[in-house]
Design an enzyme around this catalytic site. Sequence first.
Site, PDB file in Angstrom:
ATOM      1  N   GLN A  91      24.063 -36.245   5.764  1.00  0.00           N
ATOM      2  CA  GLN A  91      23.668 -35.630   4.495  1.00  0.00           C
ATOM      3  C   GLN A  91      22.641 -36.466   3.736  1.00  0.00           C
ATOM      4  O   GLN A  91      22.178 -36.073   2.671  1.00  0.00           O
ATOM      5  CB  GLN A  91      24.906 -35.423   3.620  1.00  0.00           C
ATOM      6  CG  GLN A  91      25.918 -34.471   4.217  1.00  0.00           C
ATOM      7  CD  GLN A  91      27.181 -34.361   3.380  1.00  0.00           C
ATOM      8  OE1 GLN A  91      27.247 -34.838   2.246  1.00  0.00           O
ATOM      9  NE2 GLN A  91      28.203 -33.736   3.941  1.00  0.00           N
ATOM     10  N   HIS A 152      28.115 -36.935   0.940  1.00  0.00           N
ATOM     11  CA  HIS A 152      28.419 -36.639  -0.464  1.00  0.00           C
ATOM     12  C   HIS A 152      27.665 -37.569  -1.414  1.00  0.00           C
ATOM     13  O   HIS A 152      28.257 -38.290  -2.216  1.00  0.00           O
ATOM     14  CB  HIS A 152      29.927 -36.726  -0.723  1.00  0.00           C
ATOM     15  CG  HIS A 152      30.712 -35.619  -0.080  1.00  0.00           C
ATOM     16  ND1 HIS A 152      32.040 -35.394  -0.339  1.00  0.00           N
ATOM     17  CD2 HIS A 152      30.348 -34.661   0.815  1.00  0.00           C
ATOM     18  CE1 HIS A 152      32.473 -34.360   0.366  1.00  0.00           C
ATOM     19  NE2 HIS A 152      31.449 -33.893   1.076  1.00  0.00           N
ATOM     20  N   GLU A 252      33.269 -25.286  -7.252  1.00  0.00           N
ATOM     21  CA  GLU A 252      33.486 -25.141  -8.689  1.00  0.00           C
ATOM     22  C   GLU A 252      32.184 -25.051  -9.475  1.00  0.00           C
ATOM     23  O   GLU A 252      31.179 -25.671  -9.117  1.00  0.00           O
ATOM     24  CB  GLU A 252      34.282 -26.340  -9.227  1.00  0.00           C
ATOM     25  CG  GLU A 252      35.692 -26.439  -8.697  1.00  0.00           C
ATOM     26  CD  GLU A 252      36.448 -27.629  -9.247  1.00  0.00           C
ATOM     27  OE1 GLU A 252      37.637 -27.779  -8.911  1.00  0.00           O
ATOM     28  OE2 GLU A 252      35.856 -28.414 -10.034  1.00  0.00           O
ATOM     29  N   TYR A 262      37.304 -34.481 -14.372  1.00  0.00           N
ATOM     30  CA  TYR A 262      37.344 -33.152 -13.752  1.00  0.00           C
ATOM     31  C   TYR A 262      38.319 -33.062 -12.570  1.00  0.00           C
ATOM     32  O   TYR A 262      38.337 -32.060 -11.871  1.00  0.00           O
ATOM     33  CB  TYR A 262      35.920 -32.726 -13.383  1.00  0.00           C
ATOM     34  CG  TYR A 262      35.159 -32.385 -14.655  1.00  0.00           C
ATOM     35  CD1 TYR A 262      35.103 -31.082 -15.130  1.00  0.00           C
ATOM     36  CD2 TYR A 262      34.609 -33.391 -15.439  1.00  0.00           C
ATOM     37  CE1 TYR A 262      34.483 -30.777 -16.329  1.00  0.00           C
ATOM     38  CE2 TYR A 262      33.995 -33.096 -16.648  1.00  0.00           C
ATOM     39  CZ  TYR A 262      33.939 -31.797 -17.088  1.00  0.00           C
ATOM     40  OH  TYR A 262      33.358 -31.502 -18.284  1.00  0.00           O
ATOM     41  N   TYR A 273      39.969 -29.109   5.496  1.00  0.00           N
ATOM     42  CA  TYR A 273      39.206 -28.341   6.460  1.00  0.00           C
ATOM     43  C   TYR A 273      40.010 -28.128   7.734  1.00  0.00           C
ATOM     44  O   TYR A 273      40.794 -28.985   8.148  1.00  0.00           O
ATOM     45  CB  TYR A 273      37.899 -29.057   6.810  1.00  0.00           C
ATOM     46  CG  TYR A 273      36.898 -29.073   5.679  1.00  0.00           C
ATOM     47  CD1 TYR A 273      36.208 -27.923   5.311  1.00  0.00           C
ATOM     48  CD2 TYR A 273      36.640 -30.241   4.966  1.00  0.00           C
ATOM     49  CE1 TYR A 273      35.303 -27.925   4.273  1.00  0.00           C
ATOM     50  CE2 TYR A 273      35.728 -30.262   3.926  1.00  0.00           C
ATOM     51  CZ  TYR A 273      35.064 -29.108   3.585  1.00  0.00           C
ATOM     52  OH  TYR A 273      34.164 -29.119   2.555  1.00  0.00           O
TER      53      TYR A 273
END
Length: 390
Positions: A91, A152, A252, A262, A273
Amino acid sequence: MNTVARLLLPCTLLLSFIGTSSHAQDVHYSTYHDYRVVPVVDGLVRPWSMAFLPGGDMLVTEQPGRLRIVRNGRLLEQPVSGVPEVFYKGQGGLLDVVLHPDFANNRLVYLSYAKPLADGESTTAVARGRYADGGLSEVEEIFVAQSRGRGHYGSRLAFDDQGYLFISVGDRQVPPTGDLPAHPAQQLADHHGVIVRLHDDGRVPADNPFLDRPQALPEIWSYGHRNAQGMVIDGADGTLWITEHGPQGGDELNRIQKGANYGWPVIGYGVNYGEGTTIHATTHADGMEQPVKVWVPSIGTSGLTLYAGDAFPKWRGYLLAGGLSGQELTLLRLQDGKVVHEETLARDIGRLRDVREGPDGFIYLAVDDRSAEPSAIVRLEPVPIAQRME
């Protein structure tokens, strides 16, 4: 203002990112506006973000580490020089690009990216440089996250009307197992799973919420996030909105408040997963914020804009959220902090990595190909209702 000109692609290329069942010039219908999906430019490798320059050019980040220029509907061969070295793996790579609010005078461009570290590690970083004649000069890092992990990175950037820069940093895929309140995204001693707030030069504002808390990093504005890859600020009231990836189920939409938690991974709506086993003991907890919206199943949220243009007047004030795995664009109307209308647009044209409103009021979408085959930027253009029958 000048517009980004249209580049019509051969049908074989169009079918690769529009889908074999539809044509780029087909009319799509929605509750408030009809539209066409029109090609802008092709040949990009994993486009991640777009920014529109005052003269009509578009800057596009390619994840492998190139900042590209689109001019008059053509992708220039030579990338922008001066871009920092990036960690291109998984990523990671060159990620977001935004202009300074006073770009017309200071020519400052901001880039987020995965920064390579020793021993094959990497972290989220932000640099800025002055743009001129296809190059960046005076490039300087203004933020390097204290984080370690695999993916991430977060990496979305947004300026508010006071000139503060907000940066998302993901939880770096630290597993949500064991003592969940001890997870790095629930701690303030690192930058895992946070929204950061800085001055435009990287200094920490004096009113950030955790300045006086022992061992807390002063850059943190909010925490308990998983991986926010959509971010936009409502210019009307200053509200900061993000979309963040949940696990399997549980993406979200969040309204970000100063100093708020949060909840990730203590509370949430998704599961692990594959096997679908439970992550969270509950969906609510004292002192932890609830999302404004949850996507189940997940759409792989990435790219977010709040429409303010004239081309689609009935969408003005609506959020537009891109989806990677969902391959869709979600239109959301908010009222009193709740979603009161939701509609799916631009379905099945590919993985939507970024969503931007252009200076022409059209909606631009960066289409990502996971295998790094050349992909495209397309845009939504309005179609008068009378053309439905043509």
